[in-house]
Design an enzyme around this catalytic site. Structure first.
Site, short mmCIF file in Angstrom:
data_model
loop_
_atom_site.label_atom_id
_atom_site.label_comp_id
_atom_site.label_asym_id
_atom_site.label_seq_id
_atom_site.Cartn_x
_atom_site.Cartn_y
_atom_site.Cartn_z
N LYS A 118 -11.92 -0.38 -2.07
CA LYS A 118 -12.13 -0.55 -0.62
C LYS A 118 -13.21 0.42 -0.14
O LYS A 118 -13.14 1.63 -0.40
CB LYS A 118 -10.82 -0.30 0.13
CG LYS A 118 -10.87 -0.60 1.62
CD LYS A 118 -9.49 -0.41 2.24
CE LYS A 118 -9.50 -0.76 3.72
NZ LYS A 118 -8.16 -0.54 4.34
N GLU A 133 -2.11 -6.28 -0.80
CA GLU A 133 -2.66 -4.92 -0.90
C GLU A 133 -1.65 -3.97 -1.55
O GLU A 133 -0.46 -3.98 -1.21
CB GLU A 133 -3.00 -4.43 0.51
CG GLU A 133 -3.60 -3.04 0.57
CD GLU A 133 -3.87 -2.60 2.01
OE1 GLU A 133 -4.55 -1.58 2.17
OE2 GLU A 133 -3.38 -3.27 2.94
N CYS A 182 -7.51 -5.56 3.59
CA CYS A 182 -6.92 -5.28 4.90
C CYS A 182 -7.96 -5.21 6.02
O CYS A 182 -8.57 -6.19 6.40
CB CYS A 182 -6.10 -4.00 4.81
SG CYS A 182 -5.05 -3.70 6.26
#
Length: 489
Positions: free
Chosen positions: A315, A252, A364
């Site tokens: 995301k 990430e 994540c």
């Protein structure tokens, strides 16, 4: 104790039994609620204590919020358990078998609510306690982690029911028999599923997983960003196992938009990719600047040897207070990530990649959400990429718990999952939940591994799994209603 890293699943058979006995003997509604709330507060206080580490990272301006995070979040999450035990006590006689079934359904239903309302936080669902017993977790391919959570509660509280039930010897025998039969059925299904599975691998593809192990307090240090970039490059060069086309996976936000815009940096990256005789592409987490909306996105992109960026995924399930501030107009705070707030993406999606494969990105926190790993509008991809950074949480239970939850996503979807962590635990998980590769905690790593194929017969869709879970909950709660109706008749 039942959760990672200890994984002492049998602890729930003691604690859930004690909880059930307390709630069943509660004298009023306040006690019914209090027992559930206190159980939940203790459970979340210990299980989520790692949150303190994120606030104590060197340079974090929110160290003052330590007590609020460590105690405040468990305080709020405990209400789910309090309302669950209150609801069960209100609708049923908990000293009967039908009441026990209603209790398990109520607690499982509120676990589902915990995972969905207020953006959801399904961390440490009770079904995760079975992580080391692979046959048991196969049931999630049929009914998701929530069905296994319901079963776990149903099995775990039997001791408490035997202690408080008022139906005599017959009731003491019936429920344990139901427990043994259902557990044997779940275990047998999983064992059969595993025995019928022969792992196969793509013969033209390797995966190279990079874990750079950069300390969180140094990650965004402007004087060290160049060193971080070159560390990723150095770890990514081919080794003796690079005999196939290679997907290199970075964690990430491994790449900043500043380096993506710099021709020299992209030239260095392209030179590394060109060193693979059979070809390679980079799939990396990236901090993207979005000039059209004057904001940033936490993204995963693919980059080829010519430095061309494609397959940009943003995301979509952002972390409250970490990546955005809820009700920011009224709460004028900066996010923990130190950016003004990320722009959320449009949801799960899959991308085409070289060698005729497709992958779905997860960033994540997104990996903890059951049913959200792949787009419901598309066929299952060939693999899932989870780019993450668990450096926030130090040497704690969090990296172990996070890695555990990604294993369940692979089983639920029947798709291999590749995980690259800045630091934490990286690895490759097969479509049946077997760990094919795994790094140590807080170590540098550069592992080249073959990519397993997804299951030919894919598990049921997320919609069907949700329907199965809700059907089981409805049927369990109906047992009490039917029992009351028959008594009235």
């Amino acid at each position: 104790l039942a959760m990672a890293p200890l994984n002492l699943w049998f602890a729930l058979f003691v604690t859930l039994g004690v909880l059930y006995a307390c709630v069943a003997r509660a004298e009023n509604k306040k006690q019914s609620f209090a027992y559930g709330w206190l159980f939940g507060f203790g459970y979340f206080l210990v299980g989520l204590f790692w949150i303190q580490n994120a606030l104590l990272v060197e340079g974090n301006p929110y160290a003052w919020a330590w007590p609020l995070a460590v105690c405040g979040l468990p305080f709020l999450l405990a209400f789910f358990y309090g309302f669950a035990t209150l609801f069960a006590a209100r609708i049923s006689n908990l000293k009967t078998i039908s009441g026990y079934v209603a209790f398990a359904a109520s607690l499982a239903l509120f676990e589902w609510l915990r995972g969905h309302i207020f953006t959801g936080f399904p961390w440490n669902l009770m079904g995760y306690s079975w992580i080391e017993i692979l046959p048991v977790i196969q049931i999630t391919s049929v009914g998701s982690i929530y069905t296994l959570t319901w079963l776990t509660i149903l099995w775990g509280g039997v001791g408490g029911f035997i202690f408080v039930q008022d139906g005599g010897f017959k009731s003491r025998i019936i429920l344990p028999v139901i427990f043994l039969v259902s557990f044997a059925g779940v275990y047998g299904y999983g064992a059969q599923r595993l025995s019928n599975y022969t792992p196969t691998y793509h013969d033209n593809v390797n995966i190279k997983i990079i874990q750079p192990n950069i300390a969180q307090h140094e990650k965004w240090d402007g004087t060290k960003m160049a060193a971080h970039f070159f560390k990723h490059i150095r770890l990514s060069y081919p080794d003796d196992a690079a005999d196939k086309f290679t997907y290199i996976i970075w964690p990430e936000t491994a790449l900043s938009y500043l380096y993506a815009q710099d021709k020299t940096s992209m030239g260095v990256l392209g030179q590394m990719l060109s060193s693979y005789d059979q070809g390679a592409v980079l799939i990396t987490g990236m901090l993207r600047r979005l000039p059209d909306v004057a904001g940033y996105a936490n993204s995963i992109v693919m980059i080829d040897e010519n430095g061309i960026i494609s397959n940009a995924y943003d995301k979509s399930h952002l972390v409250p207070f970490g990546e955005y501030i809820p009700f920011q107009k009224w709460i004028p705070l900066e996010t923990v990530s130190r950016f003004s707030g990320f722009i959320e993406g449009t949801g799960p999606q899959s991308f085409e990649a070289p060698q005729s494969l497709r992958y779905s990105p997860l960033i994540c926190y997104e990996s903890i959400f059951s049913g959200k790993a792949i787009s419901p509008r598309e066929d299952a991809p060939d693999f899932i990429v989870n780019a993450t950074n668990d450096g926030w949480y130090g040497f704690s239970a969090a990296p172990h718990q996070h890695f555990t939850q990604t294993i369940f996503r692979a089983v639920e979807e029947g798709v291999p999952l590749v995980r690259s962590a800045n630091t934490g635990i990286s690895g490759l998980i097969g479509p049946m939940g077997r760990i094919i590769a795994k790094t140590g905690l807080f170590t540098d790593a550069s592992d080249t591994v073959p990519l397993p194929k997804k299951l030919v017969s894919e598990p049921k869709s997320a919609t069907i799994k949700a329907f199965i879970f809700m059907l089981l909950i409805a049927a369990s709660l109906s047992v009490q209603a039917i029992n009351r109706f028959l008594k009235n008749v």
